[in-house]
Design a protein around this motif. Structure first.
Motif, PDB file in Angstrom:
ATOM      1  N   THR A   1      -1.566  -8.194   2.031  1.00 46.59           N
ATOM      2  CA  THR A   1      -1.226  -7.902   3.659  1.00 46.59           C
ATOM      3  C   THR A   1      -2.269  -7.348   4.120  1.00 46.59           C
ATOM      4  N   SER A   2      -2.958  -5.887   3.703  1.00 52.06           N
ATOM      5  CA  SER A   2      -4.478  -6.236   4.223  1.00 52.06           C
ATOM      6  C   SER A   2      -5.864  -6.970   4.048  1.00 52.06           C
TER       7      SER A   2
ATOM      8  N   GLU B   1       1.058  -5.213  -0.753  1.00 53.14           N
ATOM      9  CA  GLU B   1       0.225  -4.176   0.284  1.00 53.14           C
ATOM     10  C   GLU B   1      -1.200  -4.545   0.700  1.00 53.14           C
ATOM     11  N   LYS B   2      -1.718  -5.061  -0.494  1.00 55.08           N
ATOM     12  CA  LYS B   2      -3.234  -5.050  -0.942  1.00 55.08           C
ATOM     13  C   LYS B   2      -3.407  -6.574  -0.554  1.00 55.08           C
TER      14      LYS B   2
END
Length: 611
Positions: free
Chosen positions: A495-496, A492-493
């Protein structure tokens, strides 16, 4: 009013004198009268002649020992309630402590005693004796008063006495709780570091005296921090409790299990029949921890790495033995997680070299000891240079030229990855600017730099933008390579952050693809442009059908996801031919060029263009 009396019983003149001096010179010494005895029989005579607030009794005495003396004292109605504190240097184990309490001891101290602790414990009983003497004095005065009033006063005195006794009980319980907190790990109730050190020093002394074998096992849970971060500290504590129970179930009843803190545990094994027994216990622990843990609704998998140090060959003091076991555990983690490793002197030398390298690494940036080497990425079908990878090199003043793999691990351990990573980004932008200013024909190809996960948490987009702007080079001149296994730690991190970078025009490649076990859903979520096939799958192309199938599957998957494919580690024409047939877009490796310094790379590229 009478003064409370203390009876000190010890047959050893030096010990008797030391304790007598301690009590007489105590700040409370004037509050009591000290009487001494040198045997059990002499102590019994003293008890018949005096009333004592407390008796300090040695266990080891000729004839009648301390336990027999205590039993005899408490068998007489006149002295049945006199509190006894055993003080001994020879009966220091838990079984003798229990025996002391069974014989009516109020406490059981191990010599040499800490003066403040002994004085504090005696003060409680002296205070109680004073209160009792006061009560007796009041009782004598009340005898002269009206009988009804005397009855009422006696009832009040009983209530006061009960309150005092309750206070004494509370103090004793508080002391026991304080002792427990000082010697036990609050989470697992195992011995803590302080208790383990004391026990280890005693075990070494016994082993030295009787020539016994002793082993110390250090272990920790692999990747525990990641588990703690992913599932929370409550789950981490539950895991530690279960691990402590499993470890305790793998050892002998006489072995000591301690927790040093975090996920670090220690097993102390005394009087071993053979040193191989330590390895057997180590293997049992590894096997026990390898079984998945059930934490709430989650199933958590971890492993234990075990280091073993033996006495006396790996250390003859508690500090040296613990250090050797710790080094062996560290080596086990480096070699293969979930394994056991015995200490040997080479580990010590490696650790010293590693420590020295880490210290030197801290000064490498400020001393301008780093340099980027460049290796081209070539289109498989046309032979055209499609890109270049910047590879970090360290001009070490003592060891010569080092590749990244020889010191990146040390950089990670010392927290140097982020500043070194930023230096690499700036150096690549500066080189791109120099090539543009020189008017070379290949400056439009992107320079790929490797990025570690800690950089993603250190404002990576802002760092890249700042250096692109500083050297006035377009975003297309830079490419990021991120190892697959690092990305999937926090998808998640990652990807951002990567999406923000990708939107600025920088291409992104997944490096060492095939070794991190990422899923298709992860690949689809990440804003990536290129897959780089790990060289372990390229090395045996033409010899291993399995590698051929894996590379073919990666190429087909990349095609489905509209990604370009780069093969790493290409060294032969046969490998290149197979990669072309499979549809690989680019290749990189010694077949075309080794990594080169910037000026040599530029000369080779100009020569290639001219040809």
């Amino acid at each position: 009013m009478r003064t409370p009396k203390i009876l000190l019983v010890n047959d050893h003149p030096a010990s008797l004198l030391a304790l007598k001096t301690l009590l007489v010179n105590s700040p409370q010494g004037q509050d009591y009268e000290l009487i001494t005895a040198t045997s059990g029989a002499e102590a019994l005579r003293a008890v018949l002649d005096h009333e004592f607030a407390v008796i300090l009794l040695d266990v080891s005495m000729p004839g009648m020992d301390g336990f027999e003396t205590a039993e005899t004292i408490h068998s007489h109605p006149r002295s049945a309630s006199v509190p006894i504190i055993f003080i001994t240097a020879h009966y220091a184990d838990e079984m003798n402590r229990l025996k002391g309490y069974q014989h009516g001891a109020a406490d059981y101290l191990i010599s040499p005693v800490i003066p403040q602790i002994l004085q504090s414990k005696i003060a409680v009983f002296i205070e109680l004796a004073k209160k009792n003497l006061e009560l007796e004095a009041q009782k004598e005065a009340l005898a002269m008063m009206n009988r009804d009033l005397q009855v009422q006063q006696m009832q009040d005195l009983k209530r006061i006495n009960a309150a005092l006794e309750s206070e004494i009980i509370e103090r004793r319980q508080a002391e026991e709780r304080a002792h427990e907190l000082a010697t036990r790990d609050p989470l697992t109730s195992l011995m803590n570091r302080r208790s383990l050190t004391d026990r280890l020093e005693h075990a070494i002394a016994v082993s030295a005296r009787y020539g016994q074998r002793l082993a110390l096992l250090f272990l920790d849970l692999d990747k525990f921090k990641g588990i703690n971060d992913a599932f929370g500290h409550d789950a981490g504590d539950d895991l530690l409790l279960q691990a402590a129970e499993r470890i305790s179930g793998c050892v002998r009843e006489s072995d000591i299990v301690a927790r040093l803190g975090g996920d670090e545990f220690v097993v102390l094994m005394e009087a071993l029949p053979a040193y191989s027994s330590a390895a057997e216990v180590g293997r049992k622990i590894v096997s026990a921890i390898d079984t998945p843990f059930h934490i709430g609704s989650q199933t958590i998998k971890t492993s234990a790495s075990v280091g073993i140090a033996l006495y006396p060959q790996d250390g003859n003091t508690s500090q040296s033995l613990m250090r050797s076991a710790d080094l062996a555990m560290y080596h086990a983690k480096q070699e293969q997680r979930g394994s056991i490793q015995f200490f040997h002197e080479e580990l010590n030398m490696k650790m010293l070299e590693r420590t020295r390298l880490e210290q030197e690494l801290r000064h490498a940036l400020e001393n301008d000891e780093f340099e980027l080497y460049y290796q081209p990425k070539v289109e498989a079908r046309t032979g055209r240079i499609a890109g270049v990878e910047a590879l970090l090199r360290w001009h070490h003043p003592r060891l010569g030229l080092l590749s990244g793999g020889q010191f990146i691990g040390a950089a990670a351990d010392t927290g140097q990855l982020v500043p070194i990573g930023e230096w690499v980004i700036e150096a690549a932008c500066a080189q791109s600017r120099r090539w543009l200013d020189a008017g070379l024909c290949f400056p439009s190809i992107p320079i790929a730099v490797n990025v570690a996960i800690p950089q993603i948490y250190a404002d990576l987009p802002e760092v890249i933008e700042r250096h692109l702007r500083k050297y006035d080079v377009p975003s297309s001149s830079l490419q990021l390579e991120i190892t697959e296994s690092l990305v999937i730690r926090d998808v998640e991190k990652a990807t951002s952050v990567l999406r923000e970078i990708s939107e600025s025009g920088i291409t992104i490649a997944i490096d060492d693809f095939g070794t991190g076990y990422s899923s298709l859903s992860v690949l689809k979520a990440l804003p990536i442009d290129i897959l780089k096939i790990d060289q372990s799958f390229v090395r045996d192309l033409g010899k291993d059908l399995g590698d051929h199938a894996i590379v073919e599957a990666i190429v087909n998957m990349a095609r489905a996801l509209a990604l370009r494919v780069v093969a790493e580690g290409v060294e032969t024409h046969e490998q290149l031919s197979i990669l072309r047939d499979l549809g690989c877009d680019e290749h990189q490796g010694y077949y075309y060029s080794r990594p080169l310094p910037a000026h040599v790379f530029a000369e080779q590229m100009l020569h290639t263009s001219a040809a």
